[in-house]
Scaffold this motif. Sequence first.
Motif, PDB file in Angstrom:
ATOM      1  N   VAL A 212      38.877  40.034  48.615  1.00 18.16           N
ATOM      2  CA  VAL A 212      38.099  39.705  47.412  1.00 18.16           C
ATOM      3  C   VAL A 212      38.220  40.347  46.376  1.00 18.16           C
ATOM      4  CG1 VAL A 212      35.583  39.295  46.933  1.00 18.16           C
ATOM      5  CG2 VAL A 212      36.217  38.393  49.154  1.00 18.16           C
ATOM      6  N   VAL A 213      38.066  41.851  46.414  1.00 20.16           N
ATOM      7  CA  VAL A 213      37.997  42.760  45.449  1.00 20.16           C
ATOM      8  C   VAL A 213      39.672  42.628  44.671  1.00 20.16           C
ATOM      9  CG1 VAL A 213      37.897  45.315  44.721  1.00 20.16           C
ATOM     10  CG2 VAL A 213      36.408  44.305  46.117  1.00 20.16           C
ATOM     11  N   SER A 214      40.568  42.504  45.504  1.00 17.38           N
ATOM     12  CA  SER A 214      41.809  42.663  44.886  1.00 17.38           C
ATOM     13  C   SER A 214      42.412  41.013  44.418  1.00 17.38           C
ATOM     14  CB  SER A 214      42.847  43.085  45.923  1.00 17.38           C
ATOM     15  OG  SER A 214      42.792  42.413  46.929  1.00 17.38           O
ATOM     16  N   SER A 215      41.373  39.944  44.356  1.00 18.11           N
ATOM     17  CA  SER A 215      41.927  38.686  44.239  1.00 18.11           C
ATOM     18  C   SER A 215      41.975  38.641  42.466  1.00 18.11           C
ATOM     19  CB  SER A 215      40.718  37.774  44.607  1.00 18.11           C
ATOM     20  OG  SER A 215      39.564  37.911  43.826  1.00 18.11           O
ATOM     21  N   PRO A 216      42.930  37.557  42.173  1.00 23.08           N
ATOM     22  CA  PRO A 216      43.055  37.448  40.596  1.00 23.08           C
ATOM     23  C   PRO A 216      41.776  37.297  39.855  1.00 23.08           C
ATOM     24  CG  PRO A 216      44.528  36.314  41.834  1.00 23.08           C
ATOM     25  CD  PRO A 216      43.509  36.698  42.896  1.00 23.08           C
ATOM     26  N   GLU A 217      40.696  36.639  40.535  1.00 21.70           N
ATOM     27  CA  GLU A 217      39.286  36.170  39.813  1.00 21.70           C
ATOM     28  C   GLU A 217      38.762  37.162  39.547  1.00 21.70           C
ATOM     29  OE1 GLU A 217      40.699  34.423  42.374  1.00 21.70           O
ATOM     30  OE2 GLU A 217      41.183  32.554  41.170  1.00 21.70           O
ATOM     31  N   VAL A 218      38.398  38.263  40.608  1.00 23.43           N
ATOM     32  CA  VAL A 218      37.862  39.423  40.344  1.00 23.43           C
ATOM     33  C   VAL A 218      38.399  40.427  39.336  1.00 23.43           C
ATOM     34  CG1 VAL A 218      36.791  41.431  41.717  1.00 23.43           C
ATOM     35  CG2 VAL A 218      36.640  39.213  42.592  1.00 23.43           C
TER      36      VAL A 218
END
Length: 809
Positions: A212-218
């Motif tokens: 989640v933290v490394s996702s493009p959105e975040v």
Amino acid sequence: MPGLFRAPLRHLLSAWTEIRLAEPEVADLHLDPSLPTIYVLPRPALSDALLLENYTRQHQMPAAEGRLSVDQVSVARCVALPARRLRRWPGRPAVVAPFTELIAANENVQIVPVSVFWGRAPGKEFGFWHLLAADNWQLTGRLRRALSVMVNGRDVEIQFGAPLQLADILDDREPELTNRKVARLLRVHFRRVRTRVLGPDLSHRSTLIEGVVSSPEVRHTISELQSTPNERSHGKLPRLQRRARRYGNEIASNMTYPVLRFMASALRRLWNRLYDGVDVTGLERVKQLAGDSTLVYVPCHRSHIDYLLLSYVLFRDGLMPPHIAAGRNLDMPVVGPVLRRGGAFFLRRSFRDNRLYGAVFNEYLHRLLAGGYSMEYFIEGGRSRSGRMLPPRPGMLSMTLRSFLRTQQQHARSVVFVPIYIGYERILENASYQRELGGGRKHRETPLGLLKVLGRLREEYGRVSVNIGEPLNIASFLDAQQPQWRQENDQRPDWLKDAVFELGQSLCQRINAVAALNPVNLVGLALLATPHRALEYGMLKGQLDLLCSLISPTPSRPGPTLPEGNADAWIDQVVTLGMIDRREQSLGEIITADASQAALLGWYRNNVLHLFALPALVAFSFRSYDTRSIDELTNLLSPLWPMLARELAVPVGDDLRQQLIRIVEHLVAVELLTEQSGQYQPCNSLEARERLRLLGQMIQPSLERNTLLVDTLLASPSGSLSRDELCQRSRSLAERLALLSGRAAPEFFDLRLFESLVDSLIADGWVWEEEQQLVFGSDLQHAASNAMQLLDASLQRRLAAVTGPQEKA
């Protein structure tokens, strides 16, 4: 295995194991007794085969042991699909399904697929239970299978598939090709069953949070916060990443099988002690969807018990419990970690001003949906203190729709909402709800408060109903709302807000459509329609029978459910629960409720009032006029019914006239109305008139409240009141009206009801906002005039006494 060892092992397994769930019932399999039967397991496993042999012996099913001779062909009665090998060693034959000989001989048999689950752990990449015992998505070796039998022998499930006749599959192709076709069909079936029972593979919690933290959105949100620093987001990249990771840990669930199994055992004991039973209706339609669709359960929210009850019911009946969106207030010491390991993920009440938290939560929710995990949340936002369905909150619905639009680019699984009505004969929060509706402060949840609740477990709480409504497929919903949605790539299209509103309304209506009638809410409907909360025993019985007769479930669609038994048993049950009192009189028994009992009964009445709203409105229309035609009723009620329907979360219907005809004809059939030359009037019998009056008075509080709000708005010039001013002023007047009329029901002047009424006026076009002020036209005055026609002179004077001082002011 030689028979010398097989029989002792089978007896040992029979003594050690306990089958917790086996479905469907043998009779529901509809096996053809004229055809030979072959059972098929998804993989070779001696423990599964022996367990099946024991089960078929105990339940008089076709035998699963030995061999079956069909003409010149001999095959085992229980076979397994061979495990697929990634690499084929030289000299080793290819693995094939064991039906080639039967196909070549053109023999017909019925094939019954059987799935056996030793424990029901969702698969994880790491962990002791993955290594040791419980069933998951990984194939098991012999040692691990033996450990699984030892550890999970008391928690076994058997799932039988529908029989498949080999003759229906045979075609002109080569036997080997047809054999592969049969194997492929069986593997698809086994995969659907495993998905339904175990859910998809779970990533380790820390792996999911890192994703989640490394996702493009975040990462994009973090980059924007870096470029536009302020007092909340100022900081370097590592600091923002740590904050995002902290949010992820605050939100994410940590579903673990040992806790699920512990909670299932503990909750089974709790329900047996707390309730007389849990009645579940409509779960079959969920099971049909679970293997192919991602399910989003949306129950009504009446009690903290809702969280636990639905997960328990799903686990007990062979479905994977969902991940549950819970308020952060429940993430308290002791309780929070248990709920988190049972599948709860926590969210803050509001995070509109915290962009990073919003990005992390949206990405977490998206990964759950994209991964196929079932989910549960309450669209009302919080528990209903008034007992009625609250207006849906758009937050979670909007995030779900946006996630669905995002996943459709990858042709993901369908997403289906499952509306659920949960009805209680008595809830744990009775006292706190009444205190809060009366203006008391809401107490924060604490472990000490939980202990106080546990002290009330010896009291009577009756039965609970869990009714599954008509599922709503998101894709089908969007096809009807926005036919071009598939061609758009925007995750926040302009039409999203309107679609979320319509989605919320539809789900609320589907929940209310399957409401459960029980003795408490039926008695509440009848008794609270009297001015002094008292009825003769015979009159109460007749009124309960009348209410049940007005419910007509539709065979093709799920509808309300009726309680078992008769009116005498229902009244006895409500007396046992302490909700009403019996008064012996020389002329006959009287049923009464004091002020505190009436306040409690009002909450349960509101659970199901929507089911009788239109019949009650028809009955109320004969209060001041003895004779009306269908045309007169239609003209009178057309402006009023849409606002009431939206307030009570029921469909307005396509043709009000046809609805009124059906209701009036029913009232004629039960001898409350008579018809002559197209004119309808109450029967001459005093008892019939009284029963019609009681039916109509059920809707009187809603009519008074609606009329009061509209009169308050009309008393001021158009565009002079804001939404908040109107709601606050109406609430004060409603409280005054309650005191003047002796109505001991705090929910009558609940502020959220007035907010919902204003939303209904705006949605139906009676009122609109300009510069945050409410503007109205002559149509609203016409509707108010119609409402006044329904009220007799005494009710009009009562409303005038309340609104008069306000108008002068």
